[in-house]
Design a protein around this motif. Structure first.
Motif, PDB file in Angstrom:
ATOM      1  N   ALA A  44      16.256  -2.971  -3.159  1.00 13.86           N
ATOM      2  CA  ALA A  44      17.730  -4.048  -3.702  1.00 13.86           C
ATOM      3  C   ALA A  44      17.996  -4.396  -1.677  1.00 13.86           C
ATOM      4  CB  ALA A  44      18.620  -1.784  -3.755  1.00 13.86           C
ATOM      5  N   ILE A  45      17.377  -4.171  -1.389  1.00 10.72           N
ATOM      6  CA  ILE A  45      17.797  -4.123   0.180  1.00 10.72           C
ATOM      7  C   ILE A  45      17.214  -5.873   0.989  1.00 10.72           C
ATOM      8  CG2 ILE A  45      18.516  -2.129   1.390  1.00 10.72           C
ATOM      9  CD1 ILE A  45      15.435  -3.053   2.885  1.00 10.72           C
ATOM     10  N   ALA A  46      15.966  -6.694  -0.606  1.00  8.93           N
ATOM     11  CA  ALA A  46      15.773  -8.069  -0.205  1.00  8.93           C
ATOM     12  C   ALA A  46      16.909  -8.597  -0.889  1.00  8.93           C
ATOM     13  CB  ALA A  46      14.756  -8.514  -1.502  1.00  8.93           C
ATOM     14  N   PRO A  47      17.137 -10.017  -0.470  1.00  9.54           N
ATOM     15  CA  PRO A  47      17.804 -10.948  -1.276  1.00  9.54           C
ATOM     16  C   PRO A  47      17.387 -11.221  -2.189  1.00  9.54           C
ATOM     17  CG  PRO A  47      16.689 -11.828   0.977  1.00  9.54           C
ATOM     18  CD  PRO A  47      16.661 -10.559   0.701  1.00  9.54           C
ATOM     19  N   SER A  48      17.881 -11.775  -3.160  1.00 11.61           N
ATOM     20  CA  SER A  48      17.044 -12.198  -4.194  1.00 11.61           C
ATOM     21  C   SER A  48      16.971 -13.817  -4.300  1.00 11.61           C
ATOM     22  CB  SER A  48      18.887 -11.929  -5.683  1.00 11.61           C
ATOM     23  OG  SER A  48      19.075 -10.880  -6.110  1.00 11.61           O
ATOM     24  N   SER A 100      13.064   5.457  -3.771  1.00 14.53           N
ATOM     25  CA  SER A 100      12.952   6.693  -4.784  1.00 14.53           C
ATOM     26  C   SER A 100      12.439   5.957  -6.109  1.00 14.53           C
ATOM     27  CB  SER A 100      13.943   7.167  -5.882  1.00 14.53           C
ATOM     28  OG  SER A 100      14.810   5.902  -5.578  1.00 14.53           O
ATOM     29  N   SER A 101      11.740   3.651  -6.077  1.00 17.04           N
ATOM     30  CA  SER A 101      11.397   3.732  -6.820  1.00 17.04           C
ATOM     31  C   SER A 101      11.350   1.891  -6.521  1.00 17.04           C
ATOM     32  CB  SER A 101      12.365   3.014  -8.089  1.00 17.04           C
ATOM     33  OG  SER A 101      13.436   2.665  -7.894  1.00 17.04           O
ATOM     34  N   TRP A 102      10.364   1.021  -6.682  1.00 13.61           N
ATOM     35  CA  TRP A 102      10.573   0.022  -6.367  1.00 13.61           C
ATOM     36  C   TRP A 102      11.397  -0.657  -6.304  1.00 13.61           C
ATOM     37  CZ3 TRP A 102       7.030  -2.470  -3.515  1.00 13.61           C
ATOM     38  CH2 TRP A 102       5.209  -1.505  -3.449  1.00 13.61           C
ATOM     39  N   SER A 103      11.865   0.140  -7.339  1.00 11.15           N
ATOM     40  CA  SER A 103      13.351  -1.217  -7.415  1.00 11.15           C
ATOM     41  C   SER A 103      14.297  -0.774  -6.347  1.00 11.15           C
ATOM     42  CB  SER A 103      14.171  -1.418  -8.967  1.00 11.15           C
ATOM     43  OG  SER A 103      14.291   0.010  -9.042  1.00 11.15           O
ATOM     44  N   ASP A 104      14.315   0.309  -6.005  1.00 13.98           N
ATOM     45  CA  ASP A 104      15.667   0.979  -4.892  1.00 13.98           C
ATOM     46  C   ASP A 104      15.109   0.265  -4.077  1.00 13.98           C
ATOM     47  OD1 ASP A 104      16.537   1.996  -3.823  1.00 13.98           O
ATOM     48  OD2 ASP A 104      15.767   3.999  -3.605  1.00 13.98           O
ATOM     49  N   GLU A 138       0.872  -1.467   0.046  1.00 16.00           N
ATOM     50  CA  GLU A 138       0.031  -0.119  -0.202  1.00 16.00           C
ATOM     51  C   GLU A 138       0.802   1.217   0.035  1.00 16.00           C
ATOM     52  OE1 GLU A 138      -2.740  -0.262   3.473  1.00 16.00           O
ATOM     53  OE2 GLU A 138      -3.370  -2.075   3.008  1.00 16.00           O
ATOM     54  N   LEU A 139       2.144   1.153   0.549  1.00 16.99           N
ATOM     55  CA  LEU A 139       2.989   2.647   1.285  1.00 16.99           C
ATOM     56  C   LEU A 139       3.330   2.538  -0.275  1.00 16.99           C
ATOM     57  CD1 LEU A 139       4.110   2.417   4.772  1.00 16.99           C
ATOM     58  CD2 LEU A 139       2.833   3.763   3.781  1.00 16.99           C
ATOM     59  N   GLY A 140       4.261   1.468  -1.397  1.00 12.46           N
ATOM     60  CA  GLY A 140       4.913   1.413  -2.135  1.00 12.46           C
ATOM     61  C   GLY A 140       4.036   2.113  -3.354  1.00 12.46           C
ATOM     62  N   THR A 141       2.603   1.725  -3.674  1.00 13.61           N
ATOM     63  CA  THR A 141       1.731   1.983  -4.519  1.00 13.61           C
ATOM     64  C   THR A 141       1.518   3.426  -4.102  1.00 13.61           C
ATOM     65  OG1 THR A 141       1.132  -0.436  -4.487  1.00 13.61           O
ATOM     66  CG2 THR A 141      -0.348   1.465  -5.173  1.00 13.61           C
ATOM     67  N   GLU A 142       1.198   3.628  -3.282  1.00 12.28           N
ATOM     68  CA  GLU A 142       1.033   5.043  -2.903  1.00 12.28           C
ATOM     69  C   GLU A 142       2.091   6.319  -3.642  1.00 12.28           C
ATOM     70  OE1 GLU A 142      -1.433   8.421  -1.838  1.00 12.28           O
ATOM     71  OE2 GLU A 142      -1.872   6.155  -2.138  1.00 12.28           O
ATOM     72  N   LYS A 143       3.545   5.620  -3.192  1.00 13.77           N
ATOM     73  CA  LYS A 143       4.376   6.423  -3.501  1.00 13.77           C
ATOM     74  C   LYS A 143       4.860   6.234  -5.620  1.00 13.77           C
ATOM     75  CE  LYS A 143       8.974   8.151  -2.282  1.00 13.77           C
ATOM     76  NZ  LYS A 143      10.326   7.985  -1.150  1.00 13.77           N
ATOM     77  N   PHE A 144       4.693   5.199  -5.484  1.00 16.85           N
ATOM     78  CA  PHE A 144       5.725   4.470  -6.531  1.00 16.85           C
ATOM     79  C   PHE A 144       4.668   4.176  -7.951  1.00 16.85           C
ATOM     80  CE2 PHE A 144       8.132   2.680  -3.136  1.00 16.85           C
ATOM     81  CZ  PHE A 144      10.046   3.617  -3.100  1.00 16.85           C
ATOM     82  N   GLY A 145       3.268   4.183  -7.782  1.00 17.75           N
ATOM     83  CA  GLY A 145       3.128   3.518  -8.708  1.00 17.75           C
ATOM     84  C   GLY A 145       2.293   1.645  -7.823  1.00 17.75           C
ATOM     85  N   ALA A 146       1.519   1.107  -9.049  1.00 17.24           N
ATOM     86  CA  ALA A 146       1.210  -0.154  -9.432  1.00 17.24           C
ATOM     87  C   ALA A 146       2.390  -1.285  -9.009  1.00 17.24           C
ATOM     88  CB  ALA A 146      -0.367  -0.416  -9.466  1.00 17.24           C
ATOM     89  N   PRO A 147       2.665  -2.080  -8.832  1.00 16.77           N
ATOM     90  CA  PRO A 147       4.417  -2.871  -9.080  1.00 16.77           C
ATOM     91  C   PRO A 147       4.132  -3.236  -9.937  1.00 16.77           C
ATOM     92  CG  PRO A 147       2.848  -3.753  -7.151  1.00 16.77           C
ATOM     93  CD  PRO A 147       2.101  -1.990  -7.763  1.00 16.77           C
ATOM     94  N   ASP A 148       4.766  -3.803 -11.196  1.00 15.65           N
ATOM     95  CA  ASP A 148       4.892  -4.774 -11.683  1.00 15.65           C
ATOM     96  C   ASP A 148       4.588  -6.481 -11.349  1.00 15.65           C
ATOM     97  OD1 ASP A 148       7.720  -6.170 -11.411  1.00 15.65           O
ATOM     98  OD2 ASP A 148       8.123  -4.924 -12.736  1.00 15.65           O
ATOM     99  N   THR A 208       7.745  -7.736  -9.140  1.00 14.98           N
ATOM    100  CA  THR A 208       8.112  -6.920  -8.031  1.00 14.98           C
ATOM    101  C   THR A 208       7.094  -7.380  -7.023  1.00 14.98           C
ATOM    102  OG1 THR A 208       8.760  -4.336  -9.621  1.00 14.98           O
ATOM    103  CG2 THR A 208       7.320  -3.881  -6.722  1.00 14.98           C
ATOM    104  N   ARG A 209       5.689  -7.998  -7.598  1.00 13.97           N
ATOM    105  CA  ARG A 209       4.742  -8.791  -6.588  1.00 13.97           C
ATOM    106  C   ARG A 209       4.826  -9.477  -6.291  1.00 13.97           C
ATOM    107  NH1 ARG A 209      -0.557  -7.376  -5.296  1.00 13.97           N
ATOM    108  NH2 ARG A 209      -0.857  -8.365  -3.430  1.00 13.97           N
ATOM    109  N   ALA A 210       5.643 -10.185  -7.108  1.00 18.44           N
ATOM    110  CA  ALA A 210       6.076 -11.881  -6.755  1.00 18.44           C
ATOM    111  C   ALA A 210       7.232 -11.409  -5.928  1.00 18.44           C
ATOM    112  CB  ALA A 210       6.399 -12.279  -8.299  1.00 18.44           C
TER     113      ALA A 210
END
Length: 75
Positions: free
Chosen positions: A70-74, A63-67, A26-36, A39-41
């Motif tokens: 970035a701290i999440a493990p792959s 500044s973005s979903w990818s930013d 919810e917070l990310g969608t408010e700031k960055f728009g809906a995730p692709d 990103t959702r997965a």
């Protein structure tokens, strides 16, 4: 009784993880728009409460979903 208590505790922990995932979404969608979809997965795959809480706090600085992720493990 002990098995029931363990099951209840695990259910409560899972509920906290799901609630925090929704908060980050919810917070990310408010700031960055809906995730692709990717990103959702990625977000859905994170099941560590501490990491999700860090992500929720990072929404303010990211500044973005990818930013943000970035701290999440792959995975």
């Amino acid at each position: 009784a002990e098995g029931h208590a363990t099951g209840v505790a695990e259910g409560e922990a899972r509920g906290r993880v799901e609630q925090t995932q929704r908060l980050v979404l919810e917070l990310g969608t408010e700031k960055f728009g809906a995730p692709d979809q990717q990103t959702r997965a990625t977000l859905d795959a994170i099941d560590e409460l501490e990491l999700l809480e860090r992500l929720a706090r990072r929404v303010l600085a990211a500044s973005s979903w990818s930013d943000l992720l970035a701290i999440a493990p792959s995975r």
